[in-house]
Motif scaffolding. Structure first.
Motif, short mmCIF file in Angstrom:
data_model
loop_
_atom_site.label_atom_id
_atom_site.label_comp_id
_atom_site.label_asym_id
_atom_site.label_seq_id
_atom_site.Cartn_x
_atom_site.Cartn_y
_atom_site.Cartn_z
N GLY A 196 0.80 -1.13 0.88
CA GLY A 196 -0.26 -0.33 -0.34
C GLY A 196 0.61 1.57 -0.12
N MET A 197 0.43 1.97 0.85
CA MET A 197 1.41 3.70 1.21
C MET A 197 3.31 2.47 1.53
N LYS A 198 4.27 3.75 1.24
CA LYS A 198 4.87 3.45 1.80
C LYS A 198 6.35 4.09 2.20
N PRO A 199 6.26 4.77 3.25
CA PRO A 199 6.67 6.34 3.67
C PRO A 199 7.92 5.80 3.27
N ASP A 200 9.01 6.81 4.09
CA ASP A 200 10.47 7.11 4.00
C ASP A 200 10.96 5.49 4.52
N GLY A 201 11.98 5.03 4.63
CA GLY A 201 12.62 4.24 5.50
C GLY A 201 11.51 2.81 5.24
N THR A 202 11.00 2.49 4.89
CA THR A 202 10.02 1.23 4.43
C THR A 202 10.68 -0.04 3.31
N VAL A 203 10.13 -0.89 3.07
CA VAL A 203 10.85 -1.76 1.70
C VAL A 203 9.66 -2.60 1.39
N PRO A 204 9.08 -2.18 -0.07
CA PRO A 204 8.31 -2.67 -0.64
C PRO A 204 7.57 -5.35 -0.42
N LEU A 205 6.77 -4.83 -0.47
CA LEU A 205 7.32 -6.58 -0.61
C LEU A 205 7.52 -7.29 -1.57
N PRO A 206 9.20 -8.19 -2.08
CA PRO A 206 9.19 -8.80 -3.28
C PRO A 206 8.44 -9.65 -4.10
N PRO A 207 8.35 -10.37 -5.41
CA PRO A 207 7.11 -11.05 -5.49
C PRO A 207 7.59 -12.02 -5.76
N ASP A 208 8.56 -12.19 -5.00
CA ASP A 208 8.56 -13.96 -4.46
C ASP A 208 8.43 -14.26 -3.09
N ALA A 209 7.81 -13.18 -2.80
CA ALA A 209 7.77 -13.44 -1.12
C ALA A 209 7.21 -14.61 -0.07
N PRO A 210 7.90 -15.61 0.83
CA PRO A 210 7.17 -17.00 0.38
C PRO A 210 5.92 -16.34 1.99
N PHE A 211 5.36 -15.42 2.24
CA PHE A 211 3.90 -14.58 2.83
C PHE A 211 3.68 -13.87 1.81
N ARG A 212 2.58 -13.86 1.44
CA ARG A 212 2.08 -13.12 0.78
C ARG A 212 0.51 -12.68 1.03
N LEU A 213 0.11 -11.51 0.39
CA LEU A 213 -1.67 -11.30 0.93
C LEU A 213 -2.74 -11.26 -0.40
N GLU A 214 -3.93 -11.57 -0.13
CA GLU A 214 -4.88 -11.67 -1.12
C GLU A 214 -6.27 -11.34 -1.11
N PRO A 215 -5.75 -10.33 -1.76
CA PRO A 215 -6.27 -10.20 -3.18
C PRO A 215 -4.86 -9.04 -3.20
N ALA A 216 -4.73 -8.82 -3.91
CA ALA A 216 -3.24 -7.86 -3.56
C ALA A 216 -2.86 -6.80 -3.33
N VAL A 217 -2.20 -6.53 -2.79
CA VAL A 217 -2.62 -4.26 -1.99
C VAL A 217 -2.02 -3.60 -3.54
N PRO A 218 -2.75 -2.99 -3.71
CA PRO A 218 -2.28 -2.14 -4.70
C PRO A 218 -1.08 -0.78 -4.21
N ASP A 219 -0.47 -0.12 -4.51
CA ASP A 219 0.39 1.20 -4.33
C ASP A 219 -0.30 1.80 -4.31
N MET A 220 -0.18 2.58 -3.17
CA MET A 220 -0.90 4.22 -3.17
C MET A 220 0.18 4.88 -2.71
N GLU A 221 0.23 6.31 -2.90
CA GLU A 221 0.53 7.45 -3.23
C GLU A 221 0.19 8.04 -1.43
N TYR A 222 1.43 7.90 -0.89
CA TYR A 222 1.86 8.45 0.25
C TYR A 222 2.15 9.99 0.86
N ARG A 223 1.70 10.99 1.46
CA ARG A 223 2.29 12.29 1.93
C ARG A 223 2.19 12.40 3.04
N VAL A 224 3.18 12.87 3.72
CA VAL A 224 2.79 13.88 5.10
C VAL A 224 2.25 14.84 4.86
#
Length: 416
Positions: free
Chosen positions: A312-340
């Motif tokens: 979803g939102m990715k503030p400074d310092g965060t890491v996105p989930l890689p495509p081959d992650a062993p644990f994942r969520l369904e439905p896929a969570v779309p990227d969302m713009e984050y603004r302080v």
């Protein structure tokens, strides 16, 4: 004769050392400090009477601040004690009379059943690290079973406060490096208060990520001090759901301790109790959350924090989930713009395991204003941890449907 002379020399050396430092060292065979039950504590609380201690114990707190005279009170209520005393400062070591008093204090308290840690100082600049390191070493030599506790600045401290230079990340990383290398602590503790009147501080996850990495690099546990009040018109009192968010994000990043600023203190609104001792709404929210923290952190204690991913939102310092992650969520969570200073929305997945094999995951709903439903997909059969009953329950094979409260989370693992 040689053997006798050798032992005579040892006795002389020991006498010189004891004379120089003013007290016997800790008995041999004393174990070094360990976290034990994950820490739930507070900042700035009332004097520890029996009534206060009972309220804290009922609220799920397990480490309390006290004087030497209040250690028995902590023990009566099954609480671990962090000792506060004016002798616990670096200047004491430079004054022979004060050092002798410190030695006597250590000798009196180190065998007390409630004793857990020594409070040293709050938010020191890097220039203070060398004398603090000497005091920490002095205490460890005489009482290795009890931690010397120091709390650090957050990322939004300026360079003058930190005693380092550079941009936010550079200065803070250097501050942490010097602290670990010079002070050699048993725990990394820091504070970060993100709930302002006009929105949320954008560095909360950056700070968590940097502390997590420093603790992993140093192989030390860490404790997060989070906001439970307001003390200025620019900040707001957190809601119960915001406290849930703070507790579960702290767990996802691998903390073994959580603390709340403040329990009760003049000039602060909200908090955990009012000046007359009446518990606040935050206290009632924490009664369950504190026990959930202890239960989940206890399950994670033997494991290593392997990764933390944001969806979803990715503030400074965060890491996105890689495509081959062993644990994942369904439905896929779309990227969302984050603004302080808007609130962060999406999910956090904290991976834990031994070696480099993730076996456990903490899933957190980052939206502290709305429930979230999702399905966790794992690499094998899953089990869910009930933090209230401390029991594991089977999921539906490799899928686990979750309905997470605002800011809430769940711990899952691969079935054994």
């Amino acid at each position: 004769m040689k053997t006798a002379s050798f032992f005579s020399l040892l006795i002389v050396v020991q006498a010189i050392v004891q004379s120089a430092w003013g007290a016997d060292l800790a008995p041999s065979g004393v174990d070094a400090w360990r976290v034990g039950t994950p820490m739930v504590t507070y900042w700035a609380g009332p004097a520890l009477t029996d009534a206060v201690a009972q309220q804290m114990a009922e609220g799920g707190f397990n480490v309390v601040w006290c004087s030497e005279q209040q250690l028995d009170t902590a023990q009566r209520h099954g609480l671990r004690a962090q000792l506060s005393d004016g002798l616990l400062r670096p200047a004491t070591l430079d004054d022979p009379a004060a050092r002798e008093k410190l030695d006597a204090l250590i000798a009196r308290v180190r065998n007390h059943p409630a004793m857990y840690s020594y409070f040293i100082t709050d938010e020191p600049s890097a220039g203070a690290f060398p004398p603090l390191g000497k005091l920490v070493a002095y205490l460890r030599q005489r009482d290795p079973a009890h931690m010397a506790y120091i709390n650090l600045f957050p990322t939004y401290a300026n360079n003058q406060q930190l005693g380092t230079s550079g941009d936010t990340v550079t200065a803070y990383r250097e501050h942490l490096r010097q602290y670990v290398d010079i002070v050699r602590p048993a725990l990394i503790s820091y504070d970060h208060y993100q709930f302002a009147k006009n929105g949320d501080n954008g560095q909360y996850f950056l700070n968590l990520a940097m502390i997590r990495q420093a603790s992993l690099d140093a192989r030390l546990p860490f404790l997060n001090i989070v906001q439970a009040c307001t003390w200025t018109p620019s900040m707001r009192v957190p809601t119960g759901d915001e406290m849930t968010y703070l507790v579960y994000t702290t767990l996802a990043y691998g903390a073994q301790g959580i603390s709340y600023y403040v329990y009760c203190h003049p000039g602060h609104t909200g908090a955990i109790a009012l000046p007359d001792g009446t518990p606040t709404l935050i206290y009632h929210a924490l009664k369950s959350l504190n026990r959930e923290f202890t239960a989940i952190a206890g399950q994670l204690q033997p494991l290593r924090s392997l990764a933390v991913y944001h969806l979803g939102m990715k503030p400074d310092g965060t890491v996105p989930l890689p495509p081959d992650a062993p644990f994942r969520l369904e439905p896929a969570v779309p990227d969302m713009e984050y603004r302080v200073p808007e609130r962060v929305r999406g999910f956090v997945l904290g991976y834990f395991g031994q070696a480099n094999e993730p076996t456990h995951v903490v899933v957190v709903n980052l939206d502290y204003k709305a429930e979230a439903t999702t399905t966790v997909i794992g690499p094998g059969r899953l089990e869910l941890f009930d933090a209230i009953s401390s029991a594991w329950q089977p999921a539906a094979g490799a899928r686990a449907e979750l309905k997470l409260p605002p800011g809430g989370g769940r711990l899952l693992r691969l079935a054994r």
